[in-house]
Write a protein that holds these residues in place. Structure first.
Motif, PDB file in Angstrom:
ATOM      1  N   ARG A 261     -27.362  17.756  10.295  1.00 34.08           N
ATOM      2  CA  ARG A 261     -27.694  16.369  10.559  1.00 34.08           C
ATOM      3  C   ARG A 261     -27.337  15.917  11.977  1.00 34.08           C
ATOM      4  N   HIS A 262     -26.283  16.446  12.546  1.00 37.22           N
ATOM      5  CA  HIS A 262     -25.859  16.005  13.872  1.00 37.22           C
ATOM      6  C   HIS A 262     -26.683  16.682  14.964  1.00 37.22           C
ATOM      7  N   ASP A 263     -26.643  16.133  16.156  1.00 41.96           N
ATOM      8  CA  ASP A 263     -27.513  16.602  17.232  1.00 41.96           C
ATOM      9  C   ASP A 263     -27.008  17.817  17.982  1.00 41.96           C
ATOM     10  N   LEU A 264     -25.715  18.133  17.891  1.00 38.42           N
ATOM     11  CA  LEU A 264     -25.194  19.315  18.575  1.00 38.42           C
ATOM     12  C   LEU A 264     -25.616  19.337  20.036  1.00 38.42           C
ATOM     13  N   CYS A 265     -25.233  18.291  20.752  1.00 45.85           N
ATOM     14  CA  CYS A 265     -25.594  18.178  22.174  1.00 45.85           C
ATOM     15  C   CYS A 265     -27.109  18.139  22.353  1.00 45.85           C
ATOM     16  N   ASP A 266     -27.800  17.529  21.415  1.00 43.30           N
ATOM     17  CA  ASP A 266     -29.253  17.348  21.500  1.00 43.30           C
ATOM     18  C   ASP A 266     -30.032  18.658  21.488  1.00 43.30           C
ATOM     19  N   ARG A 267     -29.542  19.661  20.780  1.00 43.75           N
ATOM     20  CA  ARG A 267     -30.245  20.946  20.674  1.00 43.75           C
ATOM     21  C   ARG A 267     -30.465  21.275  19.205  1.00 43.75           C
ATOM     22  N   PHE A 268     -31.495  22.064  18.952  1.00 45.20           N
ATOM     23  CA  PHE A 268     -31.692  22.578  17.604  1.00 45.20           C
ATOM     24  C   PHE A 268     -32.303  23.968  17.683  1.00 45.20           C
ATOM     25  N   PRO A 269     -31.973  24.843  16.733  1.00 42.53           N
ATOM     26  CA  PRO A 269     -32.545  26.186  16.730  1.00 42.53           C
ATOM     27  C   PRO A 269     -33.760  26.273  15.804  1.00 42.53           C
ATOM     28  N   VAL A 270     -34.692  27.142  16.151  1.00 43.57           N
ATOM     29  CA  VAL A 270     -35.848  27.417  15.315  1.00 43.57           C
ATOM     30  C   VAL A 270     -36.002  28.925  15.218  1.00 43.57           C
ATOM     31  N   LEU A 271     -36.053  29.430  13.999  1.00 47.35           N
ATOM     32  CA  LEU A 271     -36.332  30.854  13.809  1.00 47.35           C
ATOM     33  C   LEU A 271     -37.807  31.090  14.020  1.00 47.35           C
ATOM     34  N   GLN A 272     -38.138  32.193  14.629  1.00 50.23           N
ATOM     35  CA  GLN A 272     -39.538  32.486  14.885  1.00 50.23           C
ATOM     36  C   GLN A 272     -39.868  33.888  14.424  1.00 50.23           C
ATOM     37  N   GLN A 273     -40.777  33.974  13.487  1.00 45.53           N
ATOM     38  CA  GLN A 273     -41.288  35.253  13.023  1.00 45.53           C
ATOM     39  C   GLN A 273     -42.796  35.219  13.198  1.00 45.53           C
ATOM     40  N   PRO A 274     -43.267  35.559  14.388  1.00 44.88           N
ATOM     41  CA  PRO A 274     -44.707  35.477  14.637  1.00 44.88           C
ATOM     42  C   PRO A 274     -45.513  36.381  13.714  1.00 44.88           C
ATOM     43  N   ARG A 275     -46.683  35.922  13.395  1.00 45.70           N
ATOM     44  CA  ARG A 275     -47.619  36.757  12.653  1.00 45.70           C
ATOM     45  C   ARG A 275     -48.119  37.876  13.553  1.00 45.70           C
ATOM     46  N   ARG A 276     -48.720  38.867  12.974  1.00 48.75           N
ATOM     47  CA  ARG A 276     -49.161  40.043  13.728  1.00 48.75           C
ATOM     48  C   ARG A 276     -50.007  39.663  14.942  1.00 48.75           C
ATOM     49  N   ARG A 277     -50.954  38.745  14.777  1.00 50.70           N
ATOM     50  CA  ARG A 277     -51.810  38.366  15.909  1.00 50.70           C
ATOM     51  C   ARG A 277     -51.009  37.653  16.997  1.00 50.70           C
ATOM     52  N   GLN A 278     -49.949  36.925  16.607  1.00 47.04           N
ATOM     53  CA  GLN A 278     -49.116  36.267  17.605  1.00 47.04           C
ATOM     54  C   GLN A 278     -48.267  37.290  18.356  1.00 47.04           C
ATOM     55  N   LEU A 279     -47.765  38.306  17.657  1.00 45.88           N
ATOM     56  CA  LEU A 279     -47.003  39.364  18.319  1.00 45.88           C
ATOM     57  C   LEU A 279     -47.881  40.077  19.339  1.00 45.88           C
ATOM     58  N   GLN A 280     -49.128  40.314  18.977  1.00 42.95           N
ATOM     59  CA  GLN A 280     -50.049  40.999  19.882  1.00 42.95           C
ATOM     60  C   GLN A 280     -50.351  40.154  21.115  1.00 42.95           C
ATOM     61  N   SER A 281     -50.217  38.831  20.996  1.00 39.84           N
ATOM     62  CA  SER A 281     -50.478  37.966  22.150  1.00 39.84           C
ATOM     63  C   SER A 281     -49.219  37.684  22.966  1.00 39.84           C
ATOM     64  N   GLY A 282     -48.121  38.384  22.642  1.00 39.54           N
ATOM     65  CA  GLY A 282     -46.906  38.269  23.435  1.00 39.54           C
ATOM     66  C   GLY A 282     -45.870  37.291  22.920  1.00 39.54           C
ATOM     67  N   CYS A 283     -46.044  36.743  21.741  1.00 36.09           N
ATOM     68  CA  CYS A 283     -45.071  35.815  21.167  1.00 36.09           C
ATOM     69  C   CYS A 283     -43.939  36.640  20.537  1.00 36.09           C
ATOM     70  N   ALA A 284     -42.744  36.537  21.075  1.00 36.06           N
ATOM     71  CA  ALA A 284     -41.621  37.369  20.644  1.00 36.06           C
ATOM     72  C   ALA A 284     -40.883  36.789  19.446  1.00 36.06           C
ATOM     73  N   ARG A 285     -40.393  37.684  18.583  1.00 32.75           N
ATOM     74  CA  ARG A 285     -39.540  37.274  17.471  1.00 32.75           C
ATOM     75  C   ARG A 285     -38.173  36.898  18.016  1.00 32.75           C
ATOM     76  N   GLY A 286     -37.529  35.951  17.378  1.00 33.79           N
ATOM     77  CA  GLY A 286     -36.191  35.564  17.780  1.00 33.79           C
ATOM     78  C   GLY A 286     -35.917  34.114  17.454  1.00 33.79           C
ATOM     79  N   ILE A 287     -34.838  33.603  18.007  1.00 34.85           N
ATOM     80  CA  ILE A 287     -34.421  32.221  17.791  1.00 34.85           C
ATOM     81  C   ILE A 287     -34.612  31.461  19.100  1.00 34.85           C
ATOM     82  N   ARG A 288     -35.308  30.351  19.022  1.00 34.81           N
ATOM     83  CA  ARG A 288     -35.455  29.479  20.170  1.00 34.81           C
ATOM     84  C   ARG A 288     -34.599  28.246  19.935  1.00 34.81           C
ATOM     85  N   VAL A 289     -33.888  27.831  20.967  1.00 36.86           N
ATOM     86  CA  VAL A 289     -33.065  26.632  20.884  1.00 36.86           C
ATOM     87  C   VAL A 289     -33.749  25.593  21.756  1.00 36.86           C
ATOM     88  N   GLY A 290     -34.069  24.449  21.144  1.00 41.42           N
ATOM     89  CA  GLY A 290     -34.828  23.433  21.861  1.00 41.42           C
ATOM     90  C   GLY A 290     -34.109  22.113  21.952  1.00 41.42           C
TER      91      GLY A 290
END
Length: 178
Positions: free
Chosen positions: A98-127
């Motif tokens: 619930r808290h903002d943690l210095c205004d950041r949040f993480p998102v897990l990313q598991q791209p689909r096969r076509r996204q991986l082929q277009s260069g979208c990497a698996r991992g965690i993005r913090v935004g």
């Protein structure tokens, strides 16, 4: 839960039709209040909403899995933004605290096969919750093994430490900012 105690539930997991793809709102006592969002890919629409979470400003972040984006609503259901730069595909997740943690949040990313082929990497993005910009990228902890499945759950503690849980590997990884 919103700051007023109302409970928000995402409905519509999966791609099967018909799919409600909506957010339901209940009082803290369980009385139904309303729903918002509809099935689709436009502003205020969702396709397979997954994880949801509020920030300290009562903005609701929805991992819109089917549309590969994060959708932001106010607590009344008014559409505020759609962020495609996080692309929470497949088993994507929004922030879990619930808290903002210095205004950041993480998102897990598991791209689909076509996204991986277009260069979208698996991992965690913090935004940034202020503007939706990706601030950091945490790569997977193992070499790119096609059998490896990224975590499906994510949480953040009060110190900003990120915990990523994987059911396939039956473990939890802890990420501490240096």
């Amino acid at each position: 839960m919103a700051s007023n105690g109302n409970v928000y539930i995402s409905e519509g997991h999966g791609e099967a039709r018909p799919n409600n793809s909506r957010i339901m709102v209940f009082t803290k006592d369980g009385q139904f209040i309303k729903t918002f969002a509809t099935m689709g890919n436009g502003d205020g629409q969702l396709r397979s909403p997954h994880a949801i979470a509020f920030d300290s400003q009562d903005r609701l972040y929805v991992a819109d899995r089917g549309n590969s984006r994060i959708v932001v609503f106010d607590r009344d259901g008014k559409f505020l933004a759609a962020w495609k730069q996080f692309r929470p595909a497949e088993r994507g997740r929004g922030r879990q605290e619930r808290h903002d943690l210095c205004d950041r949040f993480p998102v897990l990313q598991q791209p689909r096969r076509r996204q991986l082929q277009s260069g979208c990497a698996r991992g965690i993005r913090v935004g940034s919750v202020k503007d939706g910009k990706v601030m950091y990228f945490i790569p997977p902890p193992v070499p790119a093994d096609p059998k490896w499945q990224p975590p499906i759950g994510i949480a953040v503690d009060g110190n900003g430490t990120i915990y990523a849980a994987s059911d396939d590997q039956m473990d939890i990884k802890k990420y501490v900012k240096k």
